[in-house]
Write a protein that holds these residues in place. Sequence first.
Motif: not given
Length: 626
Positions: A413-415, A549-555
């Motif tokens: 929704a934020d995109r 942490e990069v595993a939860s990086r969105r894009e």
Amino acid sequence: MCGFLVEIRRSARPDQARFDMALGLLAHRGPDSSGVEQIELPAINDAHPALHVRLGFRRLAILDLDARANQPFRRGATSLVYNGEIYNFRDIAASLRQAGAQLSTSGDTEVLAALLASCGLSGLDEANGMWAFCALDRDARTLTAARDRTGKKPLFWYQDAERLLLASEIAPLSALLRQKPRFTDTAIDGYLASGWVFPRGDGTTHVEGISEVRPGTALIVDLDNWNVRHQTLYDLRHTVETARPNPAALAELFQDAVLARLVSDRPVGLMLSGGIDSSLILSVLAATGRLEQVHTFSGDAGRSEDAVYAQKSISALGVTAHMIKLDYSSASLDGFLATCRHQEKPFPFIGNVLSAPQLYAAIASAGVPVVLDGAGGDEVFAGYWERTWAYAVAEAVAAGDAVWLAEARASNADRPDYIARLDQVTEDVSAGRFGTAGHWPTTTPPGIAADLARFGTSRFVAPPPDDPLATCGPSLKEALIRDAGPGGRLGEWLWQNDRNAMAASLENRSPFLDYRLLPYMATSYAAKFQGPWNKQELRALFSQFAPLEVASRREKQGFRWHYTPFLRNNRRALADMMRGSRLLATRIDVARVLAASETDEDLLFGELLQRMICLAGLEQAMGLAA
């Protein structure tokens, strides 16, 4: 990783000096040694004249550094020139020895030669690796040339009534033909319109008269009759369409793909970009205790969070890493022209083409000639939001998957642009027009068509889109097959990566292109895209290796290349280069573009001027015929 050149003539003998000069054009692909074998095949009768053969090779020594493994490599009646690596060569060698084969080297070249002698081309089914090779059989009087399953290693060829030429790059072929290369009209017009020149499924290229051996294909030449036939060795579509990939086996397969690519008698590095793919390779290395075995390199191109996430992974694992500051504020015209010369093809102004050379050069200067990269992760596991998410949406709409669609809408929704695309795809699928002309998720900048209409000459004719997704229906699997197939964008990435790495005499290896992972293209859209995440199958693997942490990086943002300082620092020279371009003059009113760009910044920093600079640069660097 090497380069080779083959010349076969039916009448006059090859010009040795010219052959040596042409082979020298591949020196960057193989700085460690050079070899040439001359072979004379006698005439059979008037209809089958004598054949004069030269095989030339430039070696980058990675396995079995002894001169005994130099090429051309002769085994029995066969002479072999081979570019690539077979990672499981030791297992194959053990099987060959059990069958009675005698092997005198400790590398993969002799194993490939013995495998072909024992099993023919079917033996390649057992090979895990990347390759382009030519094998001349004196007894059968045939030449066999083949490429690996995804076409990671290049192989070009030319044939007329008297000559057959094959090489790892185009420049040596042009040198032997004694002619300037000429781009096809379709390639020039298509590049001006779209910014890309995709590989062609039929094997023809953007250079007139030059073809390439298609991925997963062998070209077999009956030298006496001068006939060429093509044999399919690997069918990606059939593999994926019939695949039943096991999600539970993915972690083990990927780990083995990474570890297999560590086989080397010279240092190995990892190019850590800060995205999911290269970070997952790092996670595997950590979990298997291989961090000290691999040199980690990370580049900071600026204006990107990639370096930040790479540093987070490095810190979390306590890795000793080489940080390379990529500075493009002083990018020179000479460096740009060098990239044009090595690429030999029109390219988009993106970091993968224009930032990567500096990173590869830094890795090579550190004494590391082999590097792992994340190529193929996006193509196999659907990593491109802007390119493949729409097909996941389309498939979900066609399947009536209201739950997945609702989650996709809520989590994005934020995109606003993503929601707009979701709505448009829903409308197009519902109306039965998705995948038809004008109704596919193109990323072509809207202003380029207007600029071409304004400044293009009557010679410019915009061709239909050659993007294989332009007519793809609502199926993510189909989109992935097309994009990784012979005419898709994977071929472009592999071309760019091979040329940039080899310009620095460096071998790049891609675990995600292990043939055992390709069937995972067949997993569902819901397995690949979940809510705000792409490549969910890969993100889930971090927990089985080393969580990062990069595993939860969105894009991921990707490497950047700073066009603005390059243009400002070289503006006059670039303008002169475009004014002097005969290729551009046939299609673009260059004087009007340059005059208008003095007051129109959208034009000055827009796509049209970038593409004009690229074509003019290629013309100068390659000596193109207009």
